[in-house]
Scaffold this motif. Structure first.
Motif, PDB file in Angstrom:
ATOM      1  N   ASN A 129     -10.474  15.997  -9.409  1.00 15.79           N
ATOM      2  CA  ASN A 129     -11.368  14.858  -9.583  1.00 15.79           C
ATOM      3  C   ASN A 129     -10.628  13.575  -9.926  1.00 15.79           C
ATOM      4  O   ASN A 129     -11.146  12.485  -9.714  1.00 15.79           O
ATOM      5  N   ASN A 130      -9.392  13.691 -10.448  1.00 12.54           N
ATOM      6  CA  ASN A 130      -8.691  12.526 -10.976  1.00 12.54           C
ATOM      7  C   ASN A 130      -7.486  12.093 -10.159  1.00 12.54           C
ATOM      8  O   ASN A 130      -6.780  11.151 -10.545  1.00 12.54           O
ATOM      9  N   LEU A 131      -7.223  12.788  -9.054  1.00 15.43           N
ATOM     10  CA  LEU A 131      -6.128  12.433  -8.162  1.00 15.43           C
ATOM     11  C   LEU A 131      -6.621  12.532  -6.725  1.00 15.43           C
ATOM     12  O   LEU A 131      -7.585  13.252  -6.449  1.00 15.43           O
ATOM     13  N   PRO A 132      -5.968  11.845  -5.779  1.00 15.12           N
ATOM     14  CA  PRO A 132      -6.368  11.983  -4.375  1.00 15.12           C
ATOM     15  C   PRO A 132      -6.209  13.430  -3.910  1.00 15.12           C
ATOM     16  O   PRO A 132      -5.375  14.178  -4.427  1.00 15.12           O
ATOM     17  N   SER A 133      -6.986  13.808  -2.924  1.00 11.53           N
ATOM     18  CA  SER A 133      -6.874  15.168  -2.396  1.00 11.53           C
ATOM     19  C   SER A 133      -5.658  15.335  -1.501  1.00 11.53           C
ATOM     20  O   SER A 133      -5.240  16.454  -1.215  1.00 11.53           O
ATOM     21  N   TYR A 134      -5.054  14.217  -1.078  1.00 13.61           N
ATOM     22  CA  TYR A 134      -3.948  14.238  -0.113  1.00 13.61           C
ATOM     23  C   TYR A 134      -2.936  13.190  -0.555  1.00 13.61           C
ATOM     24  O   TYR A 134      -3.236  11.992  -0.574  1.00 13.61           O
ATOM     25  N   VAL A 135      -1.736  13.636  -0.947  1.00 10.25           N
ATOM     26  CA  VAL A 135      -0.709  12.754  -1.496  1.00 10.25           C
ATOM     27  C   VAL A 135       0.546  12.835  -0.643  1.00 10.25           C
ATOM     28  O   VAL A 135       0.922  13.910  -0.155  1.00 10.25           O
ATOM     29  N   VAL A 136       1.215  11.696  -0.467  1.00  9.55           N
ATOM     30  CA  VAL A 136       2.430  11.593   0.335  1.00  9.55           C
ATOM     31  C   VAL A 136       3.580  11.126  -0.550  1.00  9.55           C
ATOM     32  O   VAL A 136       3.440  10.147  -1.286  1.00  9.55           O
ATOM     33  N   LEU A 137       4.719  11.832  -0.474  1.00 12.77           N
ATOM     34  CA  LEU A 137       5.923  11.481  -1.228  1.00 12.77           C
ATOM     35  C   LEU A 137       7.082  11.367  -0.247  1.00 12.77           C
ATOM     36  O   LEU A 137       7.295  12.267   0.577  1.00 12.77           O
ATOM     37  N   SER A 138       7.837  10.291  -0.325  1.00 18.50           N
ATOM     38  CA  SER A 138       8.898  10.048   0.645  1.00 18.50           C
ATOM     39  C   SER A 138      10.208   9.734  -0.055  1.00 18.50           C
ATOM     40  O   SER A 138      10.231   9.100  -1.113  1.00 18.50           O
ATOM     41  N   ALA A 139      11.325  10.209   0.530  1.00 16.69           N
ATOM     42  CA  ALA A 139      12.662   9.915   0.025  1.00 16.69           C
ATOM     43  C   ALA A 139      13.533   9.507   1.216  1.00 16.69           C
ATOM     44  O   ALA A 139      13.159   9.698   2.372  1.00 16.69           O
ATOM     45  N   GLY A 140      14.718   8.986   0.931  1.00 13.77           N
ATOM     46  CA  GLY A 140      15.598   8.559   2.014  1.00 13.77           C
ATOM     47  C   GLY A 140      15.121   7.255   2.613  1.00 13.77           C
ATOM     48  O   GLY A 140      14.496   6.428   1.951  1.00 13.77           O
ATOM     49  N   VAL A 141      15.393   7.079   3.894  1.00 12.20           N
ATOM     50  CA  VAL A 141      15.097   5.798   4.550  1.00 12.20           C
ATOM     51  C   VAL A 141      13.662   5.714   5.067  1.00 12.20           C
ATOM     52  O   VAL A 141      13.238   4.667   5.553  1.00 12.20           O
ATOM     53  N   GLY A 142      12.910   6.792   4.991  1.00 12.03           N
ATOM     54  CA  GLY A 142      11.525   6.769   5.469  1.00 12.03           C
ATOM     55  C   GLY A 142      11.431   7.143   6.937  1.00 12.03           C
ATOM     56  O   GLY A 142      12.374   6.987   7.703  1.00 12.03           O
ATOM     57  N   THR A 143      10.272   7.646   7.337  1.00 10.09           N
ATOM     58  CA  THR A 143      10.077   8.103   8.711  1.00 10.09           C
ATOM     59  C   THR A 143       9.753   6.928   9.627  1.00 10.09           C
ATOM     60  O   THR A 143       9.145   5.948   9.208  1.00 10.09           O
ATOM     61  N   SER A 144      10.142   7.060  10.893  1.00  8.20           N
ATOM     62  CA  SER A 144       9.857   5.990  11.859  1.00  8.20           C
ATOM     63  C   SER A 144       8.370   5.864  12.121  1.00  8.20           C
ATOM     64  O   SER A 144       7.877   4.794  12.468  1.00  8.20           O
ATOM     65  N   GLY A 145       7.620   6.967  11.954  1.00  4.70           N
ATOM     66  CA  GLY A 145       6.178   6.930  12.186  1.00  4.70           C
ATOM     67  C   GLY A 145       5.397   6.274  11.065  1.00  4.70           C
ATOM     68  O   GLY A 145       4.250   5.871  11.256  1.00  4.70           O
ATOM     69  N   GLY A 146       6.003   6.168   9.875  1.00  4.09           N
ATOM     70  CA  GLY A 146       5.347   5.509   8.752  1.00  4.09           C
ATOM     71  C   GLY A 146       3.975   6.080   8.458  1.00  4.09           C
ATOM     72  O   GLY A 146       3.743   7.286   8.560  1.00  4.09           O
ATOM     73  N   SER A 147       3.044   5.204   8.114  1.00  2.16           N
ATOM     74  CA  SER A 147       1.720   5.630   7.661  1.00  2.16           C
ATOM     75  C   SER A 147       0.893   6.297   8.752  1.00  2.16           C
ATOM     76  O   SER A 147      -0.104   6.966   8.445  1.00  2.16           O
ATOM     77  N   SER A 148       1.287   6.158  10.019  1.00  2.00           N
ATOM     78  CA  SER A 148       0.536   6.850  11.081  1.00  2.00           C
ATOM     79  C   SER A 148       0.672   8.365  10.947  1.00  2.00           C
ATOM     80  O   SER A 148      -0.122   9.116  11.515  1.00  2.00           O
ATOM     81  N   ASN A 149       1.670   8.832  10.179  1.00  2.00           N
ATOM     82  CA  ASN A 149       1.841  10.271   9.963  1.00  2.00           C
ATOM     83  C   ASN A 149       0.810  10.849   9.003  1.00  2.00           C
ATOM     84  O   ASN A 149       0.627  12.070   8.970  1.00  2.00           O
TER      85      ASN A 149
END
Length: 373
Positions: free
Chosen positions: A68-88
């Protein structure tokens, strides 16, 4: 060969080698896309084009949230980041409440989550109630479902002000746990490594530990990203570097979940968007060491926990590693199996869009029964 099952794993992955009895390795994965962004879209969204919901969005749409207190779907990224970005991690044509929420690993987990100076929690609560009333009136007039999503997002953000900072506070974790995940690892000297960032080892290890803490709190789906594995050159040097980033923390996550009794109900998936050629990508004329090019026709992924039968290898390629010759597994098969493991029928989990019943597995996909317990 490692474990009682004898699964072969690279000597660049000594920590994961101790976990092979829990892992089902797929040697015959294949995809339709040969470049990063469309292949990342296909791995995450089932097709190699923009606008489709990600697998995390489909799962939270089908199953809802236990937190109830956090999103149901969380994204964590390290390094330089993916080329697809938020579309992933997009929700596509599903309601925006099912979109992945990127968390920062330092400072505020979500920007602008804290109240500005001089604004008390009581002041904010009164403002939120007034905004909620205005949004509800507008919703009654227009019937626009995105207004309901906006109301929900404001309410979640208010609750997250207390829960998100507590999530990121690792002071309650033992020194043994922090060391086990490698949170205290130092970053080696940068020798122009692909995937290098000043805190890549620390950030990815911290993200793996945060993933366990998110799962404990009922978050449905967690994406962990590390880029880049695009080893067109200097393969030996850069592969060693990237493997050292992920090997210890991912193995620690598996062991931690198992020790806490969470692995049976948590599915762990490890994959890239495609493979690399069994042929050298040769740049020696320009003074660079050989690497490998993009290869969509055959690559490896693994899964563990969550109803997967570990200690096995599924699929086989030809002697060169160019193409599957036994039990080929397409991305849509992979997704069909993943949804099945969560109790969802990939043929029935759909959403009407553009006159069609659209689903994650597009127009294909079959369950890989060999993966199941």
């Amino acid at each position: 060969p490692h474990g009682s099952c004898g699964t072969e794993l690279s000597d660049r992955l000594p920590h994961l080698a101790s976990c092979v009895d829990n892992m089902a390795v797929i040697r015959s994965m294949h995809t339709d896309e040969f470049n990063h962004h469309p292949a990342q879209l296909m791995m995450n969204c089932g097709v190699g084009r923009l606008g489709r919901p990600s697998v995390g969005s489909w799962l939270t749409y089908g199953l809802g949230s236990e937190c109830n207190n956090l999103p149901s779907y969380v994204v964590l990224s390290a390094g330089v980041g993916t080329s697809g970005g938020s579309s992933n991690w997009t929700s596509g044509f599903l309601p925006s409440t099912y979109r992945g929420v990127p968390f920062r690993t330092q400072g505020e987990p979500v920007l602008n989550l804290k109240n500005p100076p001089g604004v008390s929690r009581k002041d904010q609560e009164r403002s939120l109630l007034a905004l909620q009333e205005l949004n509800r009136r507008r919703l009654e007039i227009t019937g626009d479902s995105e207004i309901a999503n906006r109301i929900s997002s404001y309410e979640l953000a208010f609750r997250m002000q207390a829960s998100a900072p507590e999530l990121l506070d690792l002071s309650t974790e033992s020194q043994y746990t922090l060391h086990d995940y490698g949170v205290d690892r130092s970053e080696p000297e940068n020798k122009r490594h692909r995937g290098y960032s000043p805190q890549a080892h620390h950030a990815f290890a911290r993200n793996c530990l945060l993933a366990r803490r998110l799962i404990e709190r009922g978050v449905r789906f967690v994406n962990l990203y590390h880029a880049s594995w695009d080893h067109h050159d200097a393969l030996n040097k850069d592969l060693k570097y990237n493997c050292s980033i992920v090997d210890q923390p991912v193995a620690a996550l598996l062991k931690d979940l198992k020790q806490r009794g969470l692995l049976d109900s948590t599915l762990v998936v490890f994959s890239g968007e495609f493979g690399r050629t069994p042929l050298a990508d040769n740049h020696e004329s320009s003074g660079q060491k050989p690497g490998r090019d993009h290869h969509p026709f055959a690559f490896s992924s693994w899964m563990a926990g969550g109803g997967v039968r570990g200690g096995q290898v599924i699929g086989k390629t030809d002697e060169l590693g160019w193409a599957p010759i036994e039990d080929p597994v397409h991305i849509n098969d992979f997704h069909a199996t993943l949804l099945h493991l969560f109790g969802l029928d990939h043929l029935k989990l759909s959403k009407k869009f553009g006159g069609f019943d659209v689903r994650l597995t597009n127009v294909g996909g079959k369950i890989v029964h060999k993966l199941l317990i």
